[in-house]
Design a protein around this motif. Structure first.
Motif, PDB file in Angstrom:
ATOM      1  N   LEU A 258       0.848  -1.177   0.000  1.00 25.95           N
ATOM      2  CA  LEU A 258       0.000   0.000   0.000  1.00 25.95           C
ATOM      3  C   LEU A 258       0.892   1.238   0.000  1.00 25.95           C
ATOM      4  CD1 LEU A 258      -2.106  -2.163   0.953  1.00 25.95           C
ATOM      5  CD2 LEU A 258      -3.124  -0.337   2.349  1.00 25.95           C
ATOM      6  N   LYS A 259       0.504   2.226  -0.749  1.00 26.11           N
ATOM      7  CA  LYS A 259       1.224   3.501  -0.743  1.00 26.11           C
ATOM      8  C   LYS A 259       0.635   4.342   0.377  1.00 26.11           C
ATOM      9  CE  LYS A 259       2.609   7.402  -3.664  1.00 26.11           C
ATOM     10  NZ  LYS A 259       4.028   7.253  -3.289  1.00 26.11           N
ATOM     11  N   LEU A 260       1.337   4.418   1.491  1.00 26.92           N
ATOM     12  CA  LEU A 260       0.822   5.095   2.674  1.00 26.92           C
ATOM     13  C   LEU A 260       1.152   6.582   2.647  1.00 26.92           C
ATOM     14  CD1 LEU A 260       1.838   2.439   5.349  1.00 26.92           C
ATOM     15  CD2 LEU A 260      -0.441   2.813   4.388  1.00 26.92           C
ATOM     16  N   GLU A 261       0.166   7.387   3.009  1.00 26.78           N
ATOM     17  CA  GLU A 261       0.406   8.821   3.130  1.00 26.78           C
ATOM     18  C   GLU A 261       1.462   9.087   4.198  1.00 26.78           C
ATOM     19  OE1 GLU A 261      -3.631  11.184   1.924  1.00 26.78           O
ATOM     20  OE2 GLU A 261      -3.476  10.489   3.983  1.00 26.78           O
ATOM     21  N   ARG A 262       2.165  10.199   4.042  1.00 25.09           N
ATOM     22  CA  ARG A 262       3.197  10.565   5.012  1.00 25.09           C
ATOM     23  C   ARG A 262       2.623  10.741   6.410  1.00 25.09           C
ATOM     24  NH1 ARG A 262       6.140  15.577   2.212  1.00 25.09           N
ATOM     25  NH2 ARG A 262       3.958  15.974   1.626  1.00 25.09           N
ATOM     26  N   GLU A 263       1.358  11.148   6.478  1.00 24.29           N
ATOM     27  CA  GLU A 263       0.732  11.345   7.787  1.00 24.29           C
ATOM     28  C   GLU A 263       0.639  10.036   8.565  1.00 24.29           C
ATOM     29  OE1 GLU A 263      -0.726  14.678   5.153  1.00 24.29           O
ATOM     30  OE2 GLU A 263      -0.347  12.531   4.962  1.00 24.29           O
ATOM     31  N   VAL A 264       0.434   8.908   7.854  1.00 27.22           N
ATOM     32  CA  VAL A 264       0.379   7.603   8.514  1.00 27.22           C
ATOM     33  C   VAL A 264       1.740   7.261   9.117  1.00 27.22           C
ATOM     34  CG1 VAL A 264       0.015   5.129   8.213  1.00 27.22           C
ATOM     35  CG2 VAL A 264      -1.453   6.764   6.997  1.00 27.22           C
TER      36      VAL A 264
ATOM     37  N   MET B 207      -8.526   2.740   2.631  1.00 27.00           N
ATOM     38  CA  MET B 207      -7.893   2.271   1.402  1.00 27.00           C
ATOM     39  C   MET B 207      -8.633   2.842   0.195  1.00 27.00           C
ATOM     40  SD  MET B 207      -6.862  -1.740   2.020  1.00 27.00           S
ATOM     41  CE  MET B 207      -8.552  -2.284   2.390  1.00 27.00           C
ATOM     42  N   VAL B 208      -7.872   3.439  -0.708  1.00 31.17           N
ATOM     43  CA  VAL B 208      -8.441   4.033  -1.920  1.00 31.17           C
ATOM     44  C   VAL B 208      -7.708   3.471  -3.121  1.00 31.17           C
ATOM     45  CG1 VAL B 208      -8.880   6.161  -3.188  1.00 31.17           C
ATOM     46  CG2 VAL B 208      -9.028   6.154  -0.688  1.00 31.17           C
ATOM     47  N   ARG B 209      -8.437   2.910  -4.059  1.00 31.11           N
ATOM     48  CA  ARG B 209      -7.819   2.374  -5.269  1.00 31.11           C
ATOM     49  C   ARG B 209      -7.547   3.497  -6.258  1.00 31.11           C
ATOM     50  NH1 ARG B 209      -9.966  -2.886  -8.719  1.00 31.11           N
ATOM     51  NH2 ARG B 209      -8.567  -2.642 -10.504  1.00 31.11           N
ATOM     52  N   ASP B 210      -6.330   3.491  -6.795  1.00 25.08           N
ATOM     53  CA  ASP B 210      -5.918   4.488  -7.770  1.00 25.08           C
ATOM     54  C   ASP B 210      -5.208   3.753  -8.901  1.00 25.08           C
ATOM     55  OD1 ASP B 210      -5.108   6.680  -9.193  1.00 25.08           O
ATOM     56  OD2 ASP B 210      -3.655   7.396  -7.716  1.00 25.08           O
ATOM     57  N   GLY B 211      -5.964   3.342  -9.921  1.00 23.41           N
ATOM     58  CA  GLY B 211      -5.401   2.537 -10.992  1.00 23.41           C
ATOM     59  C   GLY B 211      -4.940   1.198 -10.453  1.00 23.41           C
ATOM     60  N   ASP B 212      -3.662   0.881 -10.668  1.00 19.92           N
ATOM     61  CA  ASP B 212      -3.103  -0.367 -10.157  1.00 19.92           C
ATOM     62  C   ASP B 212      -2.516  -0.210  -8.762  1.00 19.92           C
ATOM     63  OD1 ASP B 212      -3.780  -1.905 -12.313  1.00 19.92           O
ATOM     64  OD2 ASP B 212      -1.884  -1.612 -13.367  1.00 19.92           O
ATOM     65  N   LYS B 213      -2.716   0.929  -8.157  1.00 23.25           N
ATOM     66  CA  LYS B 213      -2.183   1.186  -6.818  1.00 23.25           C
ATOM     67  C   LYS B 213      -3.309   1.240  -5.792  1.00 23.25           C
ATOM     68  CE  LYS B 213       1.667   3.997  -8.567  1.00 23.25           C
ATOM     69  NZ  LYS B 213       2.309   5.340  -8.512  1.00 23.25           N
ATOM     70  N   VAL B 214      -2.936   1.044  -4.536  1.00 27.95           N
ATOM     71  CA  VAL B 214      -3.861   1.249  -3.430  1.00 27.95           C
ATOM     72  C   VAL B 214      -3.215   2.255  -2.490  1.00 27.95           C
ATOM     73  CG1 VAL B 214      -5.127   0.211  -1.516  1.00 27.95           C
ATOM     74  CG2 VAL B 214      -4.756  -1.102  -3.608  1.00 27.95           C
ATOM     75  N   ILE B 215      -3.923   3.339  -2.221  1.00 32.33           N
ATOM     76  CA  ILE B 215      -3.429   4.405  -1.359  1.00 32.33           C
ATOM     77  C   ILE B 215      -4.022   4.234   0.042  1.00 32.33           C
ATOM     78  CG2 ILE B 215      -3.142   6.897  -1.104  1.00 32.33           C
ATOM     79  CD1 ILE B 215      -2.025   5.759  -3.721  1.00 32.33           C
ATOM     80  N   GLY B 216      -3.197   4.400   1.052  1.00 32.96           N
ATOM     81  CA  GLY B 216      -3.652   4.377   2.434  1.00 32.96           C
ATOM     82  C   GLY B 216      -3.715   5.784   2.976  1.00 32.96           C
ATOM     83  N   LYS B 217      -4.942   6.310   3.189  1.00 32.01           N
ATOM     84  CA  LYS B 217      -5.135   7.686   3.639  1.00 32.01           C
ATOM     85  C   LYS B 217      -5.497   7.710   5.130  1.00 32.01           C
ATOM     86  CE  LYS B 217      -6.661   9.525  -0.839  1.00 32.01           C
ATOM     87  NZ  LYS B 217      -5.624  10.574  -0.922  1.00 32.01           N
ATOM     88  N   LEU B 218      -4.845   8.579   5.866  1.00 32.86           N
ATOM     89  CA  LEU B 218      -5.105   8.692   7.297  1.00 32.86           C
ATOM     90  C   LEU B 218      -6.454   9.358   7.552  1.00 32.86           C
ATOM     91  CD1 LEU B 218      -3.895   8.286  10.176  1.00 32.86           C
ATOM     92  CD2 LEU B 218      -3.092  10.653  10.030  1.00 32.86           C
ATOM     93  N   VAL B 219      -7.317   8.677   8.326  1.00 29.03           N
ATOM     94  CA  VAL B 219      -8.600   9.247   8.742  1.00 29.03           C
ATOM     95  C   VAL B 219      -8.435   9.938  10.087  1.00 29.03           C
ATOM     96  CG1 VAL B 219     -11.001   8.725   9.336  1.00 29.03           C
ATOM     97  CG2 VAL B 219      -9.886   7.488   7.470  1.00 29.03           C
ATOM     98  N   GLN B 220      -7.749   9.268  11.003  1.00 31.30           N
ATOM     99  CA  GLN B 220      -7.473   9.825  12.326  1.00 31.30           C
ATOM    100  C   GLN B 220      -6.422   8.959  13.004  1.00 31.30           C
ATOM    101  OE1 GLN B 220     -10.116   9.254  15.646  1.00 31.30           O
ATOM    102  NE2 GLN B 220     -10.963   7.353  14.830  1.00 31.30           N
ATOM    103  N   SER B 221      -5.870   9.470  14.103  1.00 26.06           N
ATOM    104  CA  SER B 221      -5.045   8.657  14.990  1.00 26.06           C
ATOM    105  C   SER B 221      -5.412   9.029  16.418  1.00 26.06           C
ATOM    106  CB  SER B 221      -3.551   8.906  14.743  1.00 26.06           C
ATOM    107  OG  SER B 221      -3.192  10.231  15.045  1.00 26.06           O
TER     108      SER B 221
END
Length: 273
Positions: free
Chosen positions: A178-184, A218-232
């Motif tokens: 998964l391509k994780l956002e920097r915030e994660v 998890m958000v699908r972006d073409g052949d990638k999956v992005i991991g977006k931070l909702v909260q911590s």
């Protein structure tokens, strides 16, 4: 780009419900009796299975704290190396991962019946990193929440580098990171456990070093999956102190979050508000 079993352009995309940050409150804890507990997974009937890296048997715990042991075939005498466990209630598969030997063991096991697990497959987890920085957690992703539209396994690698990866339960093909956002990465200094929220399909990822849980979409972006931070949010005990040695996360059927701590082998219940 590595491919995951079931991943292709014709696969219908199923998205999780659009929901925001979940809210919880600490309401109690259960003793699991597991020495050096390393992970937990929910089972049907409001029960949990707990594994540890020193024992070749797992512990089954129910909501009242009643415990029983479960033999896991295929583990040699001595240190089990078990660092992750998850359960597929549809195909009746139990999965455990071994950190140092980099193996994923798949058992045929119907948790609703009084039957013994049968070791059905051993899957190699290729990993060139340090043996003590391997896969620390595993989660079953139902098809309705999977970015592929099919059930997947999600593996959490502790560090060197920190990584979440999707893979098919048969072990074919390479895991897809998964391509994780920097915030994660900013809120989780390491990855110690992962689970899937049955209410939203969001991932919940724990960091032992940060005593924190991150909620990730998890958000699908073409052949990638992005991991977006909702909260911590921080993990605290009844006295407001950070929980020590967080090793496992799991949700029950109601959507309450359970947090496993290693040193005392406790399951801390965070009830959903």
């Amino acid at each position: 780009m590595p491919r995951v079993s079931g991943w292709n352009a014709a696969t219908p995309r199923r998205s999780a419900p659009e929901m925001g940050a979940a809210r919880f409150e600490l309401t109690g804890s259960l003793k699991t009796g597991m020495t050096e507990a390393s992970d937990v997974a929910a089972l049907p009937g409001n029960r949990f299975i707990v594994v540890g890296d020193k024992k070749n048997t797992a512990v089954i715990v129910d909501a009242d704290g009643k415990r029983s042991e479960l033999e896991l075939p295929g583990l040699k005498n001595g240190k089990s190396q078990l660092e992750g466990v998850t359960y597929d209630p549809v195909r009746h598969h139990l999965f455990v991962c071994r950190e140092e030997s980099r193996e994923l063991l798949r058992y045929e096991w119907d948790a609703s019946k009084k039957t013994a697990p049968v070791l059905e497959k051993t899957i190699s987890l290729d990993d060139a990193g340090p043996s003590n920085k391997g896969f620390e957690g595993i989660a079953y992703v139902p098809g309705e929440f999977s970015p592929t539209g099919e059930p997947q396994l999600l593996l959490a690698k502790e560090g060197s580098p920190r990584e979440l990866s999707l893979m098919g339960d048969g072990g074919k093909g390479k895991p897809l990171p998964l391509k994780l956002e920097r915030e994660v990465l900013a809120v989780c200094r390491d990855f110690s456990a992962v689970t899937v929220d049955p209410k939203t399909g969001h991932l919940f990822l724990s960091s032992d070093e940060s005593a924190t849980v991150a909620q990730i979409k998890m958000v699908r972006d073409g052949d990638k999956v992005i991991g977006k931070l909702v909260q911590s949010f921080p993990l605290r005990d009844e006295k407001g102190k950070p929980l020590q040695r967080v090793e496992g996360l799991s949700f029950n059927e109601k959507g309450d979050l359970f947090v496993l701590t290693e040193n005392d082998g406790k399951l801390h219940q965070l009830s959903r508000k």
